[in-house]
Scaffold this motif. Structure first.
Motif, PDB file in Angstrom:
ATOM      1  N   THR A 115       0.800  -1.223   0.000  1.00 31.88           N
ATOM      2  CA  THR A 115       0.000   0.000   0.000  1.00 31.88           C
ATOM      3  C   THR A 115       0.829   1.267   0.000  1.00 31.88           C
ATOM      4  N   ALA A 116       2.109   1.177   0.394  1.00 29.71           N
ATOM      5  CA  ALA A 116       2.942   2.366   0.555  1.00 29.71           C
ATOM      6  C   ALA A 116       2.246   3.423   1.415  1.00 29.71           C
ATOM      7  N   ALA A 117       1.298   2.981   2.248  1.00 29.32           N
ATOM      8  CA  ALA A 117       0.571   3.842   3.194  1.00 29.32           C
ATOM      9  C   ALA A 117      -0.214   4.950   2.499  1.00 29.32           C
ATOM     10  N   THR A 118      -0.652   4.693   1.271  1.00 27.51           N
ATOM     11  CA  THR A 118      -1.376   5.723   0.526  1.00 27.51           C
ATOM     12  C   THR A 118      -2.737   5.175   0.072  1.00 27.51           C
ATOM     13  N   PRO A 119      -3.783   5.976   0.045  1.00 29.28           N
ATOM     14  CA  PRO A 119      -5.140   5.458  -0.206  1.00 29.28           C
ATOM     15  C   PRO A 119      -5.329   4.725  -1.529  1.00 29.28           C
ATOM     16  N   ARG A 120      -4.768   5.234  -2.611  1.00 34.66           N
ATOM     17  CA  ARG A 120      -5.059   4.645  -3.931  1.00 34.66           C
ATOM     18  C   ARG A 120      -4.487   3.246  -4.080  1.00 34.66           C
ATOM     19  N   LEU A 121      -3.489   2.888  -3.252  1.00 38.48           N
ATOM     20  CA  LEU A 121      -2.882   1.558  -3.346  1.00 38.48           C
ATOM     21  C   LEU A 121      -3.353   0.631  -2.233  1.00 38.48           C
ATOM     22  N   ARG A 122      -4.426   1.000  -1.573  1.00 36.80           N
ATOM     23  CA  ARG A 122      -4.879   0.222  -0.415  1.00 36.80           C
ATOM     24  C   ARG A 122      -5.191  -1.229  -0.773  1.00 36.80           C
ATOM     25  N   GLU A 123      -5.641  -1.474  -1.993  1.00 38.87           N
ATOM     26  CA  GLU A 123      -5.972  -2.841  -2.412  1.00 38.87           C
ATOM     27  C   GLU A 123      -5.012  -3.364  -3.474  1.00 38.87           C
ATOM     28  N   HIS A 124      -3.849  -2.773  -3.572  1.00 36.25           N
ATOM     29  CA  HIS A 124      -2.869  -3.209  -4.569  1.00 36.25           C
ATOM     30  C   HIS A 124      -2.155  -4.471  -4.075  1.00 36.25           C
ATOM     31  N   ILE A 125      -2.329  -5.581  -4.781  1.00 33.44           N
ATOM     32  CA  ILE A 125      -1.736  -6.855  -4.389  1.00 33.44           C
ATOM     33  C   ILE A 125      -0.831  -7.339  -5.513  1.00 33.44           C
ATOM     34  N   PRO A 126       0.471  -7.241  -5.340  1.00 33.54           N
ATOM     35  CA  PRO A 126       1.386  -7.685  -6.402  1.00 33.54           C
ATOM     36  C   PRO A 126       1.341  -9.192  -6.572  1.00 33.54           C
ATOM     37  N   THR A 127       1.647  -9.649  -7.757  1.00 33.22           N
ATOM     38  CA  THR A 127       1.622 -11.080  -8.067  1.00 33.22           C
ATOM     39  C   THR A 127       3.014 -11.690  -8.058  1.00 33.22           C
ATOM     40  N   ALA A 128       4.034 -10.881  -7.872  1.00 35.69           N
ATOM     41  CA  ALA A 128       5.410 -11.391  -7.852  1.00 35.69           C
ATOM     42  C   ALA A 128       6.160 -10.799  -6.666  1.00 35.69           C
ATOM     43  N   ASP A 129       7.111 -11.556  -6.169  1.00 37.76           N
ATOM     44  CA  ASP A 129       7.962 -11.080  -5.080  1.00 37.76           C
ATOM     45  C   ASP A 129       8.993 -10.091  -5.589  1.00 37.76           C
ATOM     46  N   SER A 130       9.350  -9.152  -4.735  1.00 38.47           N
ATOM     47  CA  SER A 130      10.526  -8.327  -5.009  1.00 38.47           C
ATOM     48  C   SER A 130      11.749  -9.233  -5.045  1.00 38.47           C
ATOM     49  N   ALA A 131      12.781  -8.780  -5.733  1.00 38.05           N
ATOM     50  CA  ALA A 131      14.012  -9.586  -5.816  1.00 38.05           C
ATOM     51  C   ALA A 131      14.607  -9.808  -4.430  1.00 38.05           C
ATOM     52  N   ALA A 132      14.538  -8.795  -3.569  1.00 42.47           N
ATOM     53  CA  ALA A 132      15.102  -8.931  -2.223  1.00 42.47           C
ATOM     54  C   ALA A 132      14.364  -9.994  -1.426  1.00 42.47           C
ATOM     55  N   TRP A 133      13.013  -9.975  -1.494  1.00 40.67           N
ATOM     56  CA  TRP A 133      12.280 -10.976  -0.724  1.00 40.67           C
ATOM     57  C   TRP A 133      12.481 -12.377  -1.291  1.00 40.67           C
ATOM     58  N   ARG A 134      12.623 -12.512  -2.601  1.00 36.47           N
ATOM     59  CA  ARG A 134      12.895 -13.832  -3.174  1.00 36.47           C
ATOM     60  C   ARG A 134      14.152 -14.437  -2.558  1.00 36.47           C
ATOM     61  N   LEU A 135      15.186 -13.616  -2.408  1.00 37.22           N
ATOM     62  CA  LEU A 135      16.442 -14.102  -1.828  1.00 37.22           C
ATOM     63  C   LEU A 135      16.261 -14.489  -0.366  1.00 37.22           C
ATOM     64  N   LEU A 136      15.563 -13.647   0.384  1.00 34.67           N
ATOM     65  CA  LEU A 136      15.374 -13.927   1.805  1.00 34.67           C
ATOM     66  C   LEU A 136      14.512 -15.168   2.008  1.00 34.67           C
ATOM     67  N   ALA A 137      13.418 -15.282   1.246  1.00 33.82           N
ATOM     68  CA  ALA A 137      12.537 -16.434   1.384  1.00 33.82           C
ATOM     69  C   ALA A 137      13.246 -17.723   0.955  1.00 33.82           C
ATOM     70  N   ALA A 138      14.036 -17.645  -0.098  1.00 39.46           N
ATOM     71  CA  ALA A 138      14.779 -18.823  -0.540  1.00 39.46           C
ATOM     72  C   ALA A 138      15.767 -19.283   0.525  1.00 39.46           C
ATOM     73  N   ALA A 139      16.242 -18.318   1.331  1.00 38.17           N
ATOM     74  CA  ALA A 139      17.177 -18.645   2.413  1.00 38.17           C
ATOM     75  C   ALA A 139      16.462 -19.093   3.677  1.00 38.17           C
ATOM     76  N   GLY A 140      15.105 -19.129   3.653  1.00 37.31           N
ATOM     77  CA  GLY A 140      14.357 -19.646   4.781  1.00 37.31           C
ATOM     78  C   GLY A 140      13.648 -18.632   5.639  1.00 37.31           C
ATOM     79  N   ALA A 141      13.695 -17.344   5.279  1.00 42.10           N
ATOM     80  CA  ALA A 141      12.980 -16.336   6.065  1.00 42.10           C
ATOM     81  C   ALA A 141      11.478 -16.473   5.853  1.00 42.10           C
ATOM     82  N   VAL A 142      10.702 -16.094   6.874  1.00 42.82           N
ATOM     83  CA  VAL A 142       9.244 -16.045   6.754  1.00 42.82           C
ATOM     84  C   VAL A 142       8.783 -14.629   7.088  1.00 42.82           C
ATOM     85  N   LEU A 143       7.594 -14.299   6.624  1.00 39.38           N
ATOM     86  CA  LEU A 143       7.098 -12.923   6.704  1.00 39.38           C
ATOM     87  C   LEU A 143       6.177 -12.721   7.904  1.00 39.38           C
ATOM     88  N   LEU A 144       6.543 -11.782   8.778  1.00 36.15           N
ATOM     89  CA  LEU A 144       5.662 -11.396   9.880  1.00 36.15           C
ATOM     90  C   LEU A 144       4.612 -10.386   9.450  1.00 36.15           C
TER      91      LEU A 144
END
Length: 490
Positions: A115-144
């Motif tokens: 959402t970037a904390a802005t009203p127009r993106l309140r329901e914006h749901i991306p379909t792909a991971d950012s490159a940074a999160w792909r690396l972290l998740a592949a290494a075993g991180a989970v999202l709080l």
């Protein structure tokens, strides 16, 4: 009125009993053990990894501990979108197996709102991971969860109108700093052992400093940046917040695809002390920062007073440049990110809810920064980088207080009173963090204690471009010198 400190705070005083799902932890902590005695929220990333590998508890139990604490401390406003269903998933194997992280809400994770904390993106749901999160998740991180932020990352306090405003865990009557406010609040409060923010001019280091944790901005371009709502592609950097430097080193290794680097000792270093970075400080910031310098000197480090050439020019020259380049790049950066969404740049800007952000960005709809000015500013930036590089060669790092004043109270707006003089809030907080972004330097803030009113203060070390590991090893050595009495969240 004296704000409460971290160990008196009504928000942090209560840690509720933690209930574990049946079948998890049996024979490890024991079914009869009082879960309220769990200290998992105090663990660093490395401590948590050791505990998980030793089967002191399962990855799911660890996540549930932090989820329960987050719910109990919901008044902090650290998260825009908590994701307990993601946090309790079975993690991938790897160096971060089972480590839960907090991620700023302008970094994409597939299936979770950005959402970037802005009203127009309140329901914006991306379909792909950012490159940074792909690396972290592949290494075993989970999202709080996705954390609170200053709207569209254009602010230094974390105050937000259309999303939760993160309060400072150490002093809940004060703000957590911005723009990566929620991640800093989550790490400082023991809701997460570490997390990601973004830093265009100080947005990782400012909240880390005023919340009393460590914040690291890498050299520009060190981490992959796709899948992020950028403000300024030539300035933006994903940054890491944690409670120890070894944790930063581990996450840096994952984000760069390199082998983890073990902190190593180093002898006395030459540290540059820019004189203009030590003027007009809040009295308590000056007291604590000077005390830290004294400790460094007693430890044998050489503190060398230097002029403005280490920044390529005066701070008064750098700060307007930081703002104008970002504003020039924002429209194209937003449009590129929004290409796969239903929102347009014009719609996002027109719907901005926070008055301070609206004041900055709305003029871009009618008066974009002229291309000629932008090109001239980039040439000025190149000149500053050359001058700074020549002036910094003999120093391991430059040292300044991260911010000139501590956290500001909840309700603070576009202006504040600093040392008896009214000043604009945004540039006042960016005064010392802005140069690293302009010069492309790695930069880290380390906690050095709290004011007499209980407000944390940070000391910033700026290194050399692409020598991030050198800076992190230096920071690990210096951290114990300038703040040997660090305490984990209570």
């Amino acid at each position: 009125m004296r704000p409460p400190n971290a160990f008196e705070s009504p928000i942090l005083r209560f840690s509720p009993p933690i209930r574990h799902a049946a079948g998890y932890g049996a024979g490890v902590r024991g079914e009869q053990e009082d879960p309220a005695m769990s200290d998992s929220h105090t663990w660093s990333v490395l401590e948590a990894r050791t505990a998980l590998r030793a089967r002191r508890l399962s990855a799911r139990e660890y996540a549930e501990d932090l989820i329960a604490r987050t719910r109990a401390l919901a008044a902090l406003g650290a998260y825009i979108t908590p994701t307990p269903e993601f946090a309790t998933r079975a993690p991938n194997p790897g160096p971060l197996q089972g480590i839960p992280l907090a991620i700023k809400d302008n970094i994409d994770i597939a299936g979770v709102r950005t959402t970037a904390a802005t009203p127009r993106l309140r329901e914006h749901i991306p379909t792909a991971d950012s490159a940074a999160w792909r690396l972290l998740a592949a290494a075993g991180a989970v999202l709080l969860g996705k954390t609170s932020m200053h709207e569209l990352a254009y602010g230094a306090t974390g105050a937000c109108t259309a999303a939760p405003t993160a309060r400072n865990p150490v002093a809940p009557t004060h703000l957590a700093g911005g723009s990566s406010s929620g991640t800093a609040a989550a790490v400082a409060a023991g809701l997460a052992p570490a997390g990601l923010g973004t830093d265009t001019g100080g947005s990782v280091r400012i909240p880390a400093a005023v919340c009393g944790i460590i914040g690291f901005r890498p050299s520009t371009g060190r981490y992959p940046e796709s899948g992020v709502l950028h403000l300024s592609p030539t300035r933006d950097a994903i940054g890491v917040m944690a409670r120890t430097v070894p944790d930063i080193l581990l996450l840096d290794a994952v984000l760069t695809g390199r082998k983890p680097s073990t902190p190593r000792g180093s002898g006395p270093q030459r540290l540059a002390i820019p004189q203009e970075g030590w003027r007009d400080l809040h009295p308590e910031v000056h007291r604590l920062a000077t005390r830290a310098l004294d400790a460094l000197e007693r430890a044998g480090h050489q503190l060398i007073p230097v002029d403005e050439s280490v920044h390529g020019g005066s701070l008064d020259e750098l700060l307007p440049l930081a703002m104008w380049v970002s504003l020039a790049e924002t429209p194209a950066a937003f449009r590129a990110y929004l290409a796969d969404s239903t929102a347009t740049f014009e719609e996002v800007i027109a719907s901005i809810a926070s008055p301070d952000v609206r004041e900055i960005l709305t003029p871009l709809l009618e008066f974009p920064i002229p291309e000629q000015q932008y090109r001239a500013d980039l040439k000025t930036q190149a000149r500053l980088r050359e001058t700074a590089a020549a002036a910094r060669t003999e120093f391991a790092a430059t040292v300044m207080p991260t911010t000139v004043l501590p956290a500001v109270p909840v309700g603070s707006g576009t202006h504040l009173v600093h040392n008896g003089v009214e000043a604009p809030t945004f540039p006042t907080f960016l005064r010392h963090t802005g140069p690293a972004a302009i010069l492309g330097l790695p930069s880290i803030t380390l906690p050095i204690g709290a004011t007499r009113d209980g407000l944390p203060v940070g000391l910033q070390f700026d290194g050399h471009p692409q020598r991030d590991i050198d800076l992190l090893h230096l920071a690990e050595c210096l951290s114990a010198v300038i703040n040997p009495d660090r305490r984990a969240p209570d």
